[in-house]
Scaffold this active site. Sequence first.
Site, short mmCIF file in Angstrom:
data_model
loop_
_atom_site.label_atom_id
_atom_site.label_comp_id
_atom_site.label_asym_id
_atom_site.label_seq_id
_atom_site.Cartn_x
_atom_site.Cartn_y
_atom_site.Cartn_z
N HIS A 1 7.45 -1.47 -5.64
CA HIS A 1 6.14 -1.10 -6.16
C HIS A 1 5.89 0.39 -6.00
CE1 HIS A 1 4.10 -4.64 -7.38
NE2 HIS A 1 4.56 -5.26 -6.35
N GLU B 1 8.63 -4.85 -2.00
CA GLU B 1 7.52 -3.94 -1.73
C GLU B 1 7.88 -2.49 -2.01
OE1 GLU B 1 4.72 -5.05 -1.63
OE2 GLU B 1 5.35 -7.09 -1.35
N ASN C 1 0.84 -1.20 0.00
CA ASN C 1 0.00 0.00 0.00
C ASN C 1 0.88 1.25 0.00
OD1 ASN C 1 -2.41 -1.69 0.63
ND2 ASN C 1 -1.37 -1.91 2.60
#
Length: 695
Positions: free
Chosen positions: A187, A184, A151
């Site tokens: 991203h 992560e 996220n």
Amino acid sequence: MLIASQLEPTYARTVYPCFDEPAMKATFNIRVVHDPSYVALSNMPAIDVFEMKAEDGSLWTVTAFNTSLKMSTYLTAFVICDFDYVTRTERGNKIRIWARKEAVKNGYVDYALNITGPIFSFLEDLLNVSYPLPKTDVVALPDFGAGAMENWGLMTFQESSLMYLPSDKFTSKKAMIAIIMSHELGHQAREMLRYLFFLFKWFGNLVTMNWWNDLWLNEGLASYFEYLGVTFVEPKLSLDKIFYDHVVQPILREDNEIGVRSLSESEDKIKGSFSLMSLFDTITYNKGAVITWMLSGFLTKKLFIRALTSYLKEFSFSNANQDDLWTHIQMVVDAQDEVQLPASVKQIMDSWTCQNGFPLLTLNLTTGTISQQQFLNKKNENSTDSYNNTWIIPISWMRNGSSQPLMWLDKSSKVFPEMQASESEYDWILLNVNLSGYYRVNYDQLNIKRLARLLENDPKVRSYLRFQLIDDVFALTQFGYIQVETALELTKYLAREDELFIWNVVLLNLVPENLESTLKNYEVYPLLKKYLLKRILPIYHYYAGFIRQNVDALEDDYFAQVYLEKLFATACWLGFQDCLNLSSQLYAKWMDNPEYKIPFLIRRTVCCYGVAEGSDKEWNFAWEMYNHTNSTKEDKDILLYAMSCAKESWLLYRYLQYGLSDTLLSSNDTSIIILYVVTKDIGHRIAWEFVTENW
């Protein structure tokens, strides 16, 4: 109480009304109403915190967050927790690692904090794209089925993936955290390229795929960049070896069945045949990474990064499909004359992303002919010759140790005069140098014999070459292309092989997963024992010396942390007396002093054979330690396994009976105990009798 969102791929619609599609990006204003004793986190920094009185008079806290950047719905996130954090700032990006207060106090998240900032900076410099958020929160969740999620500005992780304990120094934990963080963060620019693994996912947030059929543009690219990040923060790790071992070999073993999907599918096919969650698989992650590795290889890393930077800047805060990436790569290729391609980037790459499987190249050394066919299991009755996939294949190759100019195979078969061999037995050719291409290679007998001679005469020849030859030749044997004798020809040199990651390939192919099951095969076991034992002893003795005298020296040996257990378990299984004696000695040392720590690298093997070589005294000690209040979940699993290793039947009967007692063991443990016992040579019959008597 702990609340954490996980909205990928299509769960944002269950939290708030929205057009829950990756291409429909928007900005978000998020407010969270929560208990005053907790803190609320979201993608952006909090800009206001105030009290609100409910109708029943109770007081609640409202945390309002700054307007988000334009992003996909699946990246919106929130966490409500009572965690503590550690923090640092890197190039204006405020980084906070959140975890249970006890874990933060004990320093368990310090390593994750120390590597996060440098990985961000590494990616920014590599891609020439700035991280666009003012803060990054990373939260360690005690239980998180997704493992990790990138996220934007609020990454979430399974706690075990993020924490590094001082006692973990002899595990592969530090490298694993680095890999996940890299992924992560990656991203965050295409989100910037899981924790090193997931730190590399920020570039998937910046440029998101148009739809889930091109998920590999997020996950595959991030999986490629994560390994660059790992070796940046942990330079002692070998990028090539870890990439071959963790990415290339596993996907080559999986992507060879008829029904396996292609990397990029049409939207209609996915909507009709696949659930979205099934796309989060090794095809997307590993094959995507390997295809990217190959692309970077034949373009050169310089041109690939230049094209990727152009692509990221063009589609920032927007969406793209794989054709958009091909277009930007083509633009870079057209603007220079160093790298010449045999076809357009789209034609080359679509042959890899839009077809399932991968090719097998066959080299005839006499004629210099290379042919291609899809690598499928010839022993499978459903495998037919109707699969005529062909690829445009970059062939890196070397002759007698010297690298040669890149060749291309763009048809089913082609003659390369440069690859015709002379009559000299020292004239050999190797295709797919550095495993730079996504394919396997089959050589004729002439070249196999010359390569086998090379390994025997020069066992220190490049490690990737040994890894590749052994992995390919066993896969070809397993799938019916060559006889096992050909494979064994290339393993004669193994007594001089000192790399554990290569030994792991050998053992993976020669030694069954269930060791005990082979003991029942009176023909196979003695042959395996005779063949393997004399070859495995030198590397066994090498590492046994460290175990006995200076185990601390293995702290930075990543492959010892991952594969030494398999090597020692095999040596003990083959009945090598020194291995059995070492296990008994270390287990006895633990019995004399329960504070003693058996070397973690071989703890499972030592406990198993310590019990197996002992009597009820050793078994009872394992039971006592299993019930010790300080035993961790991992300790308990090792001891559950070790107690099934007993050689005396009555101990196994008693153990199974303990499994029926709710006061001695949990109901979940009962099935585990039966599974462990049934895999043992003497336990198979005992477990069967126990099950039939009680159910």
